[in-house]
Design a protein around this motif. Structure first.
Motif, short mmCIF file in Angstrom:
data_model
loop_
_atom_site.label_atom_id
_atom_site.label_comp_id
_atom_site.label_asym_id
_atom_site.label_seq_id
_atom_site.Cartn_x
_atom_site.Cartn_y
_atom_site.Cartn_z
N LEU A 155 0.67 -1.59 0.13
CA LEU A 155 0.36 0.19 -0.09
C LEU A 155 1.12 1.16 0.06
O LEU A 155 1.71 1.05 0.60
N ASP A 156 0.43 2.38 -0.34
CA ASP A 156 1.30 3.60 -0.66
C ASP A 156 1.21 4.51 0.88
O ASP A 156 1.96 4.92 0.64
N ASP A 157 0.40 4.15 1.48
CA ASP A 157 -0.88 4.61 2.32
C ASP A 157 -0.94 3.79 3.75
O ASP A 157 -1.80 3.48 4.00
N PRO A 158 -0.14 2.52 4.43
CA PRO A 158 -0.41 2.24 5.02
C PRO A 158 -0.82 2.49 6.30
O PRO A 158 -1.46 1.71 6.99
N GLN A 159 -0.34 3.47 6.53
CA GLN A 159 -0.89 3.98 7.60
C GLN A 159 -2.49 4.41 7.79
O GLN A 159 -2.80 3.85 8.84
N ARG A 160 -3.02 4.29 6.93
CA ARG A 160 -4.02 4.82 6.70
C ARG A 160 -5.15 3.87 5.96
O ARG A 160 -6.79 3.52 6.25
N HIS A 161 -4.23 3.41 4.59
CA HIS A 161 -5.48 2.05 4.37
C HIS A 161 -4.45 1.43 5.29
O HIS A 161 -3.56 0.21 5.26
N TYR A 186 -22.50 -17.88 -8.38
CA TYR A 186 -22.67 -17.81 -9.85
C TYR A 186 -21.85 -19.00 -10.81
O TYR A 186 -21.22 -19.58 -9.21
N ASN A 187 -22.16 -20.01 -11.08
CA ASN A 187 -21.42 -20.80 -11.59
C ASN A 187 -21.05 -19.49 -13.49
O ASN A 187 -21.80 -18.95 -14.11
N HIS A 188 -20.08 -20.40 -13.95
CA HIS A 188 -19.88 -20.16 -15.43
C HIS A 188 -19.55 -18.74 -16.14
O HIS A 188 -19.36 -18.45 -17.03
N THR A 189 -19.09 -18.05 -14.95
CA THR A 189 -19.11 -17.44 -14.77
C THR A 189 -16.88 -16.70 -14.55
O THR A 189 -16.68 -17.58 -13.78
N ALA A 190 -16.40 -15.64 -14.77
CA ALA A 190 -15.47 -14.90 -14.59
C ALA A 190 -15.41 -13.71 -13.81
O ALA A 190 -15.86 -13.10 -14.53
N ILE A 191 -14.77 -14.02 -12.80
CA ILE A 191 -15.68 -12.83 -12.19
C ILE A 191 -13.96 -11.96 -11.74
O ILE A 191 -12.99 -12.49 -11.03
N LEU A 192 -14.51 -10.30 -12.67
CA LEU A 192 -12.91 -10.03 -12.13
C LEU A 192 -12.91 -8.68 -11.05
O LEU A 192 -13.62 -7.50 -11.05
N VAL A 193 -11.86 -9.16 -10.04
CA VAL A 193 -12.00 -7.31 -9.18
C VAL A 193 -10.77 -7.15 -9.33
O VAL A 193 -9.65 -7.59 -10.08
N LEU A 194 -10.71 -5.88 -9.28
CA LEU A 194 -10.16 -4.53 -10.23
C LEU A 194 -9.83 -3.54 -9.37
O LEU A 194 -10.71 -2.99 -8.77
N LEU A 195 -8.96 -3.70 -8.53
CA LEU A 195 -7.93 -2.84 -7.05
C LEU A 195 -7.47 -1.91 -7.38
O LEU A 195 -7.05 -1.82 -7.63
N ARG A 196 -7.75 -0.94 -6.80
CA ARG A 196 -7.16 0.91 -6.62
C ARG A 196 -7.13 1.30 -5.78
O ARG A 196 -7.94 1.76 -4.70
N GLU A 197 -5.57 1.73 -5.04
CA GLU A 197 -5.44 2.37 -3.81
C GLU A 197 -6.28 3.44 -4.50
O GLU A 197 -5.08 4.47 -5.12
N VAL A 198 -6.97 4.27 -3.17
CA VAL A 198 -7.91 6.13 -3.34
C VAL A 198 -6.95 6.58 -2.24
O VAL A 198 -6.55 6.10 -1.93
N GLY A 199 -6.94 7.60 -2.56
CA GLY A 199 -5.91 8.74 -1.65
C GLY A 199 -5.29 8.45 -1.15
O GLY A 199 -4.74 9.35 -0.27
N ALA A 200 -4.04 7.98 -1.20
CA ALA A 200 -3.12 7.75 -1.42
C ALA A 200 -1.93 9.33 -1.48
O ALA A 200 -1.95 9.73 -2.05
#
Lengths: 603, 379
Positions: B83-89, B365-379
Motif C-alpha cells: 500500500l502507498d499509505d499503509p498508515q491510513r489504508h 454464479y457458475n460459468h462466469t469469470a469474476i474480475l476484481v479490480l483494485l486501486r488504492e484511493v487518496g494515497a
C-alpha cells in the motif's frame, strides 16, 4: 456414462446445437400457432364485445376499429384506417377535444377518461352519449406505440338516469314536484329571504271535497280530480311559481319574488278559479273548494319545517273558519297559538312512543249482581309519563293525536302492551280475570289492518280472547258502521267481546245494537251521577238497562260517586258499576290487581 | 498501491522464489493473497511465506488451477500488495469457521454485513465443498437490505474425487476446512466485473420442481428427460455432465434478483431422474440453455472494463468455464490480462463465483469469470 464414441467434442457440440435448433424451431412453431390462435381470439373478441374499440398508432392515426365502433362513428373500417382520430371520433357538447386527450395519453403514458357528459357525433350527425377511456398501448420494451379508445353508448343509461332523477323529485300521478324537491326550493327561498331580502310567499292548499269524491266515486275519480286540479293550479300561477303535491290532497305553491299583497290577490284568484270549476265523474258533479294557508317567507323562519308548519297552521285555520277560504299566517293569532300547542303535543306523543313512556292503568269494574261470575273486571286506561315524571291524562293529548294521525300507533301500543302485561302476570291471574276492557279509537276502527294486528298479537301471546273486550263509542261505531261491523264480527268469532262506551250521549239508537255483536253497554256517567235524585236520569238508566237485557247485553254504569248510587243501580238491575269512588285507577303492570284475593275493594 | 504476482514453479524452492519477488520493493508486502494447489506441500509454502514476510497479512485458498499474470498454472500463485499509505489504508480479515454444513448464525452474518457496508470492497474466499456458500450469500444479501457494496470472490476448488478433505482456505499457516474468509478493504477501491460470454440458445422453460441444487422437473417433465432432448446424439446420451459444460443453464427471472444467474451441471441422473447443479435453482425460475465457445468467451474477457485503470486484479473463473474452453482457457486469461494492461493478476478456477447480478444483488454464479479490480484511493 459413455457418449457417442465416434464424435469429437466439436462434432458433439454441433450435434447438440442441432438439437437445440430443432427444439427452438419446434417451440417457435408452437408459439406461433398459439400466438395466431390468441390473435384470432383477440380479433373475434374485439369484434364481438358490446363496446366500441378504436386503436391508433403513435401518431394518432386509426389502425383498427371494431364493428361497434364502426356503427357508433358511422365510419367503415376501410375508410377510417389511416385517418387522424379526431376526423372519425368527433366529440360534441363537451369542452374536451379528443386530440388533446389522445396527445396527453400518448405523451404521459397513462389512461384518461372522457368527461362524464361527453357525446359522440356520428358521421351522419346523430349523437350518442358515451363513456370512454383512452389508454396507451405499449410495446414489450415499454415504448408507447399507440392508443386504444374504448367507448360505450350510454344514451339509454343517461336517459334512464334523467328519468330516475325526475321520478325522485316529482309526483308520479300529477307530475308536479314532490315534497322532497319542494323542500329544496323552499330552503333556497329561505336563504334568499335572509341574504337578499327577496320576498317570496308560500301557499298551502288542501282540497275540501277530495275525500268526498274519493269515497263516493272511488280512487280513480280521486286521481282524476287531483290531475284536473293540478292543471288548474298550473294555469293559474305564474311561470316563475313552483307548484308541488305535498300529500294526498295537499298542494304547495312557492310564489317567488312576490309580495304578500300580490300573493293574496293571486291566491284569491286561484280560489275563485277552483270554485268555478266543476268536477264531473259519470253522473255526479262536484263543486271544488279549498282551504288555503298563505305565509310570507321572511327571515324569521329558521327552517323549512318551521315554514311549512306555519303554512299548515294557516291552512288548518282556514278550515276551522269554515273551509274554502284563504288564511294568511299571523304568528300571534289565537288559532295559531292553539294549533302550535297541538303541534307540540304531536312531538311529545311521538317521543313518548319512541321512548316507551306511555303507561297502562286499570280501573276496577264491580259486579252488582250476586249472580256475576267472581273474578277480576277492569277497564284499561292510558297515561303519558313525561321524562320529568309528570303524568298526563288522555284528555290532554288525544285531540292532537287524533288530528295528526297518531291514534293508530297509540291504539296498537295499548293493545300490544296490555296483552303482554296480562300474559306476564303470575297465576292465577288469568284464571281470575273475567274482563279486561280496552278503548279503541275511531281511526283504529276504520283501520283495515287492525284485525290482522289483533289476531297476530293474540296468537303470539296466547292470551285468551274471551277475557278481552274492546270499548268503542256509540258515535264511532255508527259513523264507521261497515268497518266496525266487519272487525267486530271477526273478533267476536274468536271470543273477543265489545262494549259500546258513553252510551246515551249520542244517538242512542237501539236499532244498531241488532247489527253489532255488543256484549256490554256502558251507560255514560252523566246519567249516573244524579240517578238517586233525578227521575229523568233514573228513567234513562232504567230504559237502557232494560233494552240491553232484552237484547242479551249487560250494562255497566260509569262514573259512580257514592254508595247510594251503587245501591240505586243494584235496585235498577244494572250489572256492573265503575268509578273513582269504587276504585281509582292503578298501574296495570302491578301484579296485585284490585279485587284479587287479599286486595281491598269497595262493595 | 503496488502489486506483483509470483508464479511458483517447480524449479527452485518456494522460499527462494518469494524472497526474489519481494526484494525489489525493499519492504515486506502489506498483504499477500495465495492460490495454492491442494497438495501435501501446501503447508511448506505457507511456512515459507511466514518466514519471508512474517508481518504481512497472508491468506488465500486451495485451487486446482490457478492464474498467474496472463498464464494458467497448477503449481500455485502468490500475489503481493504494497500500500502507498499503509498508515491510513489497510485490510482486515475475518474467519467464519465451518459449522458442519450449517450456515453461520444470522447475528454473525449481520455483523459481516455491517463491515461490508462500511468497507470500500470485500473479497470472499470460501471452502468450495463444505461451506454452505449459497445460504450464507442469501443471508448476507438479506442483511444488506438492498444496500449495494462491492463484494466479489470465489469458492476454493479441489481435485477429483471432490468428496475428500474439502477445498480449504488459509490464513497465515492455519489451514481451515469448511470456512469462509472475509477480507475487507479500506482505502482500496474495488470494481467488480462479471465476465459472461454466453448467449441464450434455447426457448425459455420453467423449473417446476427443485430443491437446492437438485432439479427434478422442468416444464413438468423429468429433468433428465428434458436434458435428453438436447443431449441425445445418434440415439445415445452425450457424456454428462461434461457435454453440458459448454451449455450452462441461464436463469432469466422472473424474480429480478435471480435474473442473469448461471448454473453448471454437476451430476446427471443423480439422484435418479434428477440433475444436480453447482448452485441452487428454484421452482418458478425461467431457464434456458446457454451457448458459448472459445471465441465468445475470450472476446468477452478481452473487453476493457470501464473506469480508471486498476493497480492490481484478481480473477475467479469457473472451473466449468475452464472445462468448456479446454485448451483455450489460457487464451481467455491472456485476453483478460491484456485488457487490463498487464497489471499484476492472480486468481483461481473456482467451484463457484461471487459477484453482483445485473441489478446489483449479491449472487452465486457458475460459468462466469469474476474480475476484481483494485486501486488504492487518496494515497
Amino acid at each position: 456414462m459413455s457418449g457417442p464414441p465416434e464424435l469429437d467434442p466439436l462434432g458433439l457440440d454441433n450435434a447438440i446445437l442441432r438439437n437445440l435448433l430443432a427444439q427452438t424451431t419446434r417451440a417457435y412453431e408452437r408459439q406461433m400457432t398459439e400466438l395466431y390462435a390468441e390473435k384470432e381470439l383477440a380479433q373475434v373478441t374485439l369484434a364481438s364485445i358490446g363496446d366500441g374499440v378504436l386503436a391508433t398508432d403513435a401518431e394518432g392515426r386509426i389502425k383498427y376499429l371494431n364493428p361497434v365502433a364502426e356503427k357508433l362513428t358511422g365510419w367503415e373500417r376501410a375508410e377510417a384506417l389511416g385517418r387522424p382520430l379526431p376526423e372519425v371520433f368527433q366529440l360534441s357538447e363537451s369542452e374536451q377535444r379528443i386530440d388533446d386527450v389522445l396527445s396527453r395519453c400518448l405523451e404521459e403514458g397513462r389512461s384518461f377518461r372522457l368527461a362524464e357528459r361527453a357525446s359522440l357525433e356520428r358521421r351522419d350527425g346523430r349523437r350518442y352519449g358515451i363513456e370512454s377511456t383512452c389508454s396507451p398501448i405499449r410495446a414489450l420494451d415499454g415504448r408507447i406505440i399507440g392508443a386504444v379508445l374504448v367507448f360505450q353508448d350510454v344514451s339509454d343509461k343517461r336517459l334512464m338516469a334523467l328519468q330516475l332523477a325526475h321520478q325522485a323529485t316529482h309526483d308520479e300521478l300529477t307530475g308536479l314536484l314532490n315534497r322532497q324537491a319542494f323542500d329544496g326550493h323552499l330552503q333556497r327561498a329561505l336563504e334568499e329571504a335572509r341574504s337578499l331580502s327577496n320576498t317570496h310567499a308560500l301557499c298551502y292548499l288542501d282540497l275540501d271535497q277530495f275525500k268526498l269524491v274519493n269515497d263516493t266515486c272511488g280512487h280513480l275519480a280521486g286521481d282524476e280530480l287531483l290531475c284536473r286540479v293540478t292543471a288548474l293550479l298550473q294555469d293559474s300561477m305564474r311561470d316563475t311559481d313552483l307548484v308541488a303535491r305535498l300529500g294526498g290532497d295537499e298542494f304547495g305553491v312557492l310564489l317567488t319574488r312576490c309580495s304578500l299583497d300580490r300573493a293574496e290577490r293571486q291566491v284569491a284568484e286561484l280560489l275563485r278559479a277552483l270554485n268555478q270549476f266543476r268536477f264531473t265523474w259519470r253522473d255526479k258533479t262536484f263543486a271544488i273548494g279549498a282551504s288555503i294557508g298563505l305565509v310570507p317567507i321572511t327571515r324569521e323562519f329558521r327552517t323549512v319545517a318551521h315554514l311549512l308548519s306555519a303554512a299548515d297552521h294557516a291552512c288548518y285555520a282556514a278550515k276551522e273558519k269554515g273551509r274554502n277560504r284563504v288564511q294568511v299566517y299571523q304568528e300571534d293569532d289565537d288559532t295559531f297559538v292553539r294549533r302550535h300547542g297541538e303541534m307540540n303535543w304531536v312531538v311529545r306523543i311521538q317521543q313518548t312512543l319512541e321512548q316507551d313512556r306511555f303507561r297502562l292503568f286499570s280501573q276496577q269494574i264491580q259486579p252488582l249482581s250476586p249472580h256475576a261470575a267472581p273474578g277480576l273486571y277492569f277497564e284499561v286506561l292510558l297515561r303519558m309519563l313525561e321524562d320529568d315524571g309528570r303524568v298526563h291524562l288522555p284528555s290532554d293529548f288525544i285531540r292532537a293525536a287524533e288530528r295528526y294521525g297518531l291514534m293508530r300507533s297509540i291504539d296498537r301500543w295499548v293493545i300490544r302492551s296490555c296483552i303482554q302485561t296480562l300474559v306476564s302476570q303470575p297465576p292465577p291471574f288469568l284464571e281470575l280475570l273475567q274482563l279486561c276492557s280496552i278503548n279503541l279509537s275511531a281511526v283504529s276502527l276504520g283501520d283495515d289492518e287492525l284485525l290482522g294486528f289483533v289476531e297476530e298479537e293474540l296468537d303470539a301471546s296466547g292470551a285468551p280472547p274471551a277475557k278481552l273486550c274492546f270499548e268503542i263509542t256509540e258515535t264511532t261505531a255508527i259513523e264507521s258502521l261497515p268497518q266496525a261491523q266487519r272487525l267486530m264480527e271477526r273478533l267476536a268469532a274468536r271470543g273477543v267481546r265489545f262494549a259500546l262506551d258513553d252510551f246515551g250521549t249520542g244517538m242512542s239508537s237501539y236499532g244498531y245494537l241488532k247489527d253489532l255483536p255488543v256484549s256490554f253497554l256502558k251507560i255514560d256517567g252523566k246519567f249516573i251521577k244524579d240517578v238517586v235524585t233525578d227521575p229523568l236520569d233514573r228513567a234513562m238508566v232504567e230504559s237502557i238497562n232494560q233494552v240491553g237485557h232484552v237484547m242479551g247485553v249487560r250494562t255497566i254504569a260509569e262514573g259512580v260517586t257514592s254508595s247510594a248510587v251503587v245501591e240505586r243501580l243494584r235496585l235498577l238491575g244494572v250489572d256492573f258499576a265503575q268509578g273513582n269512588w269504587i276504585s281509582p285507577p292503578r298501574p296495570l303492570a302491578s301484579a296485585a290487581m284490585p279485587g284479587m284475593p287479599g286486595m281491598p275493594g269497595r262493595r | 498501491m503496488r502489486s506483483r504476482t509470483v508464479h511458483l514453479s517447480g524449479g527452485t524452492t518456494p522460499r527462494d522464489q518469494l524472497i526474489a519477488a519481494a526484494g525489489e520493493v525493499g519492504r515486506q508486502p502489506d498483504f499477500v493473497l495465495a492460490f495454492l494447489p491442494p497438495e501435501e506441500n501446501l503447508r511448506d509454502v505457507l511456512a515459507a511465506m511466514t518466514l519471508v514476510w512474517p508481518d504481512a497479512l497472508r491468506f488465500g485458498c486451495e485451487a486446482v488451477t490457478q492464474v498467474a499474470g496472463g498464464e494458467i498454472t497448477r503449481q500455485g500463485t502468490v500475489q503481493l500488495f504494497w500500500l502507498d499509505d499503509p498508515q491510513r489504508h489497510h485490510t482486515w480479515i475475518e474467519v467464519i469457521p465451518g459449522t458442519h454444513g450449517s450456515p453461520p448464525p444470522l447475528r454473525r452474518v449481520e455483523s459481516v454485513a455491517r463491515r461490508v457496508v462500511a468497507a470500500d470492497g470485500t473479497l470472499l474466499l470460501m471452502d468450495g465443498l463444505r461451506f454452505p456458500a449459497e445460504r450464507f450469500l442469501a443471508d448476507l444479501r438479506r442483511s444488506l437490505r438492498g444496500l449495494q457494496a462491492p463484494v466479489a470472490g470465489g469458492l476454493a476448488s479441489q481435485s477429483e474425487p471432490v468428496t475428500r478433505a474439502g477445498a480449504r482456505v488459509f490464513v497465515g499457516e492455519r489451514v481451515l476446512p469448511s470456512a469462509c474468509l472475509v477480507l475487507t478493504l479500506q482505502g482500496i477501491a474495488m470494481q467488480v466485473e462479471v465476465v459472461r460470454g454466453w448467449s441464450p440458445a434455447s426457448p425459455v422453460y420453467t423449473v417446476t420442481r427443485a430443491e437446492g441444487g437438485v432439479v427434478w422437473e422442468i416444464d413438468g417433465e423429468p429433468a433428465t428427460d428434458w436434458y435428453r432432448r438436447f443431449f441425445t446424439v445418434g440415439g445415445e446420451l452425450a457424456p454428462m455432465p461434461a457435454a453440458a459444460n459448454r451449455f450452462p443453464l441461464l436463469v432469466e427471472g422472473p424474480r429480478p434478483e435471480r435474473q442473469g444467474l448461471y448454473r453448471t451441471l454437476r451430476c446427471f441422473d443423480q439422484p435418479p431422474g434428477a440433475v444436480t447443479f453447482w448452485g441452487d435453482l428454484e421452482p418458478g425460475d425461467h431457464v434456458r440453455l446457454g451457448l458459448g465457445n472459445d471465441a465468445s468467451l475470450a472476446s468477452t474477457a478481452a473487453a476493457r472494463p470501464a473506469g480508471p485503470p486498476p493497480e492490481a486484479a484478481v480473477v475467479c473463473a469457473c472451473i466449468g468455464r475452464g472445462l468448456a474452453m479446454g485448451e483455450q482457457s489460457g487464451a481467455e486469461i491472456a485476453a483478460v490480462h491484456a485488457a487490463l494492461g498487464g497489471v499484476a493478476l492472480s486468481g483461481l478456477f473456482s467451484f463457484g463465483e461471487i459477484g453482483p447480478t445485473p441489478r446489483g444483488d449479491l449472487a452465486y454464479y457458475n460459468h462466469t469469470a469474476i474480475l476484481v479490480l483494485l486501486r488504492e484511493v487518496g494515497a
